[in-house]
Scaffold this motif. Sequence first.
Motif, PDB file in Angstrom:
ATOM      1  N   MET A 152      42.762   8.735  26.997  1.00 11.83           N
ATOM      2  CA  MET A 152      43.786   8.497  28.001  1.00 11.83           C
ATOM      3  C   MET A 152      43.221   8.880  29.360  1.00 11.83           C
ATOM      4  SD  MET A 152      47.184   7.760  28.477  1.00 11.83           S
ATOM      5  CE  MET A 152      47.468   7.632  26.751  1.00 11.83           C
ATOM      6  N   GLU A 153      43.342   7.978  30.322  1.00 14.06           N
ATOM      7  CA  GLU A 153      42.850   8.261  31.663  1.00 14.06           C
ATOM      8  C   GLU A 153      44.010   8.515  32.618  1.00 14.06           C
ATOM      9  OE1 GLU A 153      38.457   6.802  32.450  1.00 14.06           O
ATOM     10  OE2 GLU A 153      40.016   5.479  33.203  1.00 14.06           O
ATOM     11  N   TYR A 154      43.724   9.338  33.610  1.00 16.52           N
ATOM     12  CA  TYR A 154      44.709   9.728  34.605  1.00 16.52           C
ATOM     13  C   TYR A 154      44.103   9.579  35.994  1.00 16.52           C
ATOM     14  CZ  TYR A 154      46.892  12.038  30.600  1.00 16.52           C
ATOM     15  OH  TYR A 154      47.469  12.305  29.390  1.00 16.52           O
ATOM     16  N   ALA A 155      44.972   9.408  36.976  1.00 17.54           N
ATOM     17  CA  ALA A 155      44.568   9.426  38.380  1.00 17.54           C
ATOM     18  C   ALA A 155      45.183  10.657  39.016  1.00 17.54           C
ATOM     19  CB  ALA A 155      45.039   8.166  39.082  1.00 17.54           C
ATOM     20  N   LEU A 156      44.372  11.409  39.737  1.00 22.16           N
ATOM     21  CA  LEU A 156      44.836  12.623  40.400  1.00 22.16           C
ATOM     22  C   LEU A 156      44.906  12.368  41.900  1.00 22.16           C
ATOM     23  CD1 LEU A 156      45.575  15.635  40.003  1.00 22.16           C
ATOM     24  CD2 LEU A 156      43.156  16.154  40.405  1.00 22.16           C
ATOM     25  N   TYR A 157      46.083  12.562  42.466  1.00 26.01           N
ATOM     26  CA  TYR A 157      46.328  12.315  43.884  1.00 26.01           C
ATOM     27  C   TYR A 157      46.758  13.591  44.585  1.00 26.01           C
ATOM     28  CZ  TYR A 157      46.601   7.241  43.138  1.00 26.01           C
ATOM     29  OH  TYR A 157      46.323   5.934  42.847  1.00 26.01           O
ATOM     30  N   ARG A 158      46.452  13.682  45.871  1.00 29.22           N
ATOM     31  CA  ARG A 158      47.067  14.665  46.762  1.00 29.22           C
ATOM     32  C   ARG A 158      47.725  13.828  47.845  1.00 29.22           C
ATOM     33  NH1 ARG A 158      46.752  19.914  47.485  1.00 29.22           N
ATOM     34  NH2 ARG A 158      44.774  20.126  46.415  1.00 29.22           N
ATOM     35  N   GLY A 159      49.048  13.770  47.810  1.00 32.23           N
ATOM     36  CA  GLY A 159      49.771  12.866  48.699  1.00 32.23           C
ATOM     37  C   GLY A 159      49.412  11.427  48.352  1.00 32.23           C
ATOM     38  N   GLY A 165      40.020  10.121  35.727  1.00 31.90           N
ATOM     39  CA  GLY A 165      39.300  10.589  34.544  1.00 31.90           C
ATOM     40  C   GLY A 165      40.262  11.089  33.491  1.00 31.90           C
ATOM     41  N   THR A 166      39.703  11.665  32.437  1.00 30.71           N
ATOM     42  CA  THR A 166      40.522  12.244  31.377  1.00 30.71           C
ATOM     43  C   THR A 166      41.081  13.574  31.866  1.00 30.71           C
ATOM     44  OG1 THR A 166      38.694  13.457  30.389  1.00 30.71           O
ATOM     45  CG2 THR A 166      39.048  11.198  29.603  1.00 30.71           C
ATOM     46  N   ALA A 167      42.027  14.115  31.129  1.00 25.42           N
ATOM     47  CA  ALA A 167      42.613  15.411  31.500  1.00 25.42           C
ATOM     48  C   ALA A 167      41.535  16.495  31.529  1.00 25.42           C
ATOM     49  CB  ALA A 167      43.735  15.777  30.541  1.00 25.42           C
ATOM     50  N   ASP A 168      40.612  16.447  30.592  1.00 24.64           N
ATOM     51  CA  ASP A 168      39.530  17.440  30.552  1.00 24.64           C
ATOM     52  C   ASP A 168      38.605  17.308  31.758  1.00 24.64           C
ATOM     53  OD1 ASP A 168      40.368  18.654  28.160  1.00 24.64           O
ATOM     54  OD2 ASP A 168      39.302  17.159  26.967  1.00 24.64           O
ATOM     55  N   GLU A 169      38.274  16.076  32.137  1.00 31.37           N
ATOM     56  CA  GLU A 169      37.410  15.853  33.298  1.00 31.37           C
ATOM     57  C   GLU A 169      38.081  16.328  34.588  1.00 31.37           C
ATOM     58  OE1 GLU A 169      35.090  11.879  31.617  1.00 31.37           O
ATOM     59  OE2 GLU A 169      36.806  11.647  32.951  1.00 31.37           O
ATOM     60  N   LEU A 170      39.372  16.042  34.710  1.00 31.77           N
ATOM     61  CA  LEU A 170      40.102  16.458  35.905  1.00 31.77           C
ATOM     62  C   LEU A 170      40.256  17.980  35.964  1.00 31.77           C
ATOM     63  CD1 LEU A 170      42.788  13.648  36.021  1.00 31.77           C
ATOM     64  CD2 LEU A 170      40.705  13.833  37.384  1.00 31.77           C
ATOM     65  N   ALA A 171      40.430  18.605  34.808  1.00 33.40           N
ATOM     66  CA  ALA A 171      40.517  20.068  34.755  1.00 33.40           C
ATOM     67  C   ALA A 171      39.207  20.690  35.212  1.00 33.40           C
ATOM     68  CB  ALA A 171      40.875  20.520  33.350  1.00 33.40           C
ATOM     69  N   THR A 172      38.097  20.126  34.790  1.00 26.72           N
ATOM     70  CA  THR A 172      36.789  20.615  35.231  1.00 26.72           C
ATOM     71  C   THR A 172      36.629  20.400  36.733  1.00 26.72           C
ATOM     72  OG1 THR A 172      35.831  20.138  33.080  1.00 26.72           O
ATOM     73  CG2 THR A 172      34.296  20.374  34.907  1.00 26.72           C
ATOM     74  N   PHE A 173      37.033  19.244  37.218  1.00 30.66           N
ATOM     75  CA  PHE A 173      36.947  18.914  38.644  1.00 30.66           C
ATOM     76  C   PHE A 173      37.733  19.902  39.504  1.00 30.66           C
ATOM     77  CE2 PHE A 173      39.011  16.477  42.152  1.00 30.66           C
ATOM     78  CZ  PHE A 173      37.896  16.276  42.934  1.00 30.66           C
ATOM     79  N   LYS A 174      38.952  20.241  39.081  1.00 32.32           N
ATOM     80  CA  LYS A 174      39.799  21.169  39.849  1.00 32.32           C
ATOM     81  C   LYS A 174      39.607  22.626  39.438  1.00 32.32           C
ATOM     82  CE  LYS A 174      42.258  20.436  42.587  1.00 32.32           C
ATOM     83  NZ  LYS A 174      41.941  20.494  44.024  1.00 32.32           N
ATOM     84  N   GLN A 175      38.804  22.871  38.404  1.00 34.14           N
ATOM     85  CA  GLN A 175      38.537  24.217  37.890  1.00 34.14           C
ATOM     86  C   GLN A 175      39.814  24.924  37.457  1.00 34.14           C
ATOM     87  OE1 GLN A 175      36.152  26.190  40.847  1.00 34.14           O
ATOM     88  NE2 GLN A 175      34.401  24.872  40.469  1.00 34.14           N
ATOM     89  N   ARG A 227      49.477   8.756  34.818  1.00 26.99           N
ATOM     90  CA  ARG A 227      48.805   8.227  33.633  1.00 26.99           C
ATOM     91  C   ARG A 227      48.524   6.753  33.845  1.00 26.99           C
ATOM     92  NH1 ARG A 227      51.716   8.339  27.950  1.00 26.99           N
ATOM     93  NH2 ARG A 227      52.384   6.296  28.579  1.00 26.99           N
ATOM     94  N   LEU A 228      47.286   6.349  33.603  1.00 32.33           N
ATOM     95  CA  LEU A 228      46.906   4.958  33.774  1.00 32.33           C
ATOM     96  C   LEU A 228      47.134   4.209  32.460  1.00 32.33           C
ATOM     97  CD1 LEU A 228      43.607   5.468  35.767  1.00 32.33           C
ATOM     98  CD2 LEU A 228      45.889   5.016  36.645  1.00 32.33           C
ATOM     99  N   GLU A 229      47.709   3.046  32.570  1.00 29.93           N
ATOM    100  CA  GLU A 229      48.004   2.238  31.391  1.00 29.93           C
ATOM    101  C   GLU A 229      46.741   1.552  30.893  1.00 29.93           C
ATOM    102  OE1 GLU A 229      51.000   1.964  29.857  1.00 29.93           O
ATOM    103  OE2 GLU A 229      51.788   3.409  31.300  1.00 29.93           O
ATOM    104  N   GLU A 230      46.597   1.520  29.578  1.00 25.90           N
ATOM    105  CA  GLU A 230      45.475   0.811  28.978  1.00 25.90           C
ATOM    106  C   GLU A 230      45.877  -0.627  28.730  1.00 25.90           C
ATOM    107  OE1 GLU A 230      43.822   2.727  25.588  1.00 25.90           O
ATOM    108  OE2 GLU A 230      44.040   4.706  26.461  1.00 25.90           O
ATOM    109  N   GLN A 231      45.011  -1.550  29.102  1.00 26.58           N
ATOM    110  CA  GLN A 231      45.299  -2.959  28.889  1.00 26.58           C
ATOM    111  C   GLN A 231      44.645  -3.412  27.587  1.00 26.58           C
ATOM    112  OE1 GLN A 231      44.116  -5.147  32.315  1.00 26.58           O
ATOM    113  NE2 GLN A 231      45.525  -4.065  33.665  1.00 26.58           N
TER     114      GLN A 231
END
Length: 58
Positions: free
Chosen positions: A1-8, A15-25, A53-57
């Motif tokens: 499952m892929e997600y997009a992380l936005y600020r405003g 990325g995945t939840a794990d990738e985004l967690a690593t990115f934001k520490q 959450r990004l939809e899978e096609q």
Amino acid sequence: MEYALYRGDTLLKIGTADELATFKQVKRKTILFYATPAYRKRTVDNKALRLIRLEEQA
């Protein structure tokens, strides 16, 4: 499952939840919390992080 992380309106990363967690520490569950209605009620839209959450096609 892929997600997009936005600020405003600014896209920070896709990325995945794990990738985004690593990115934001932060922990994975913290990243997933950014998508909840409770988090949205507690924060200001233009400054807070948002997880979409990004939809899978097929």
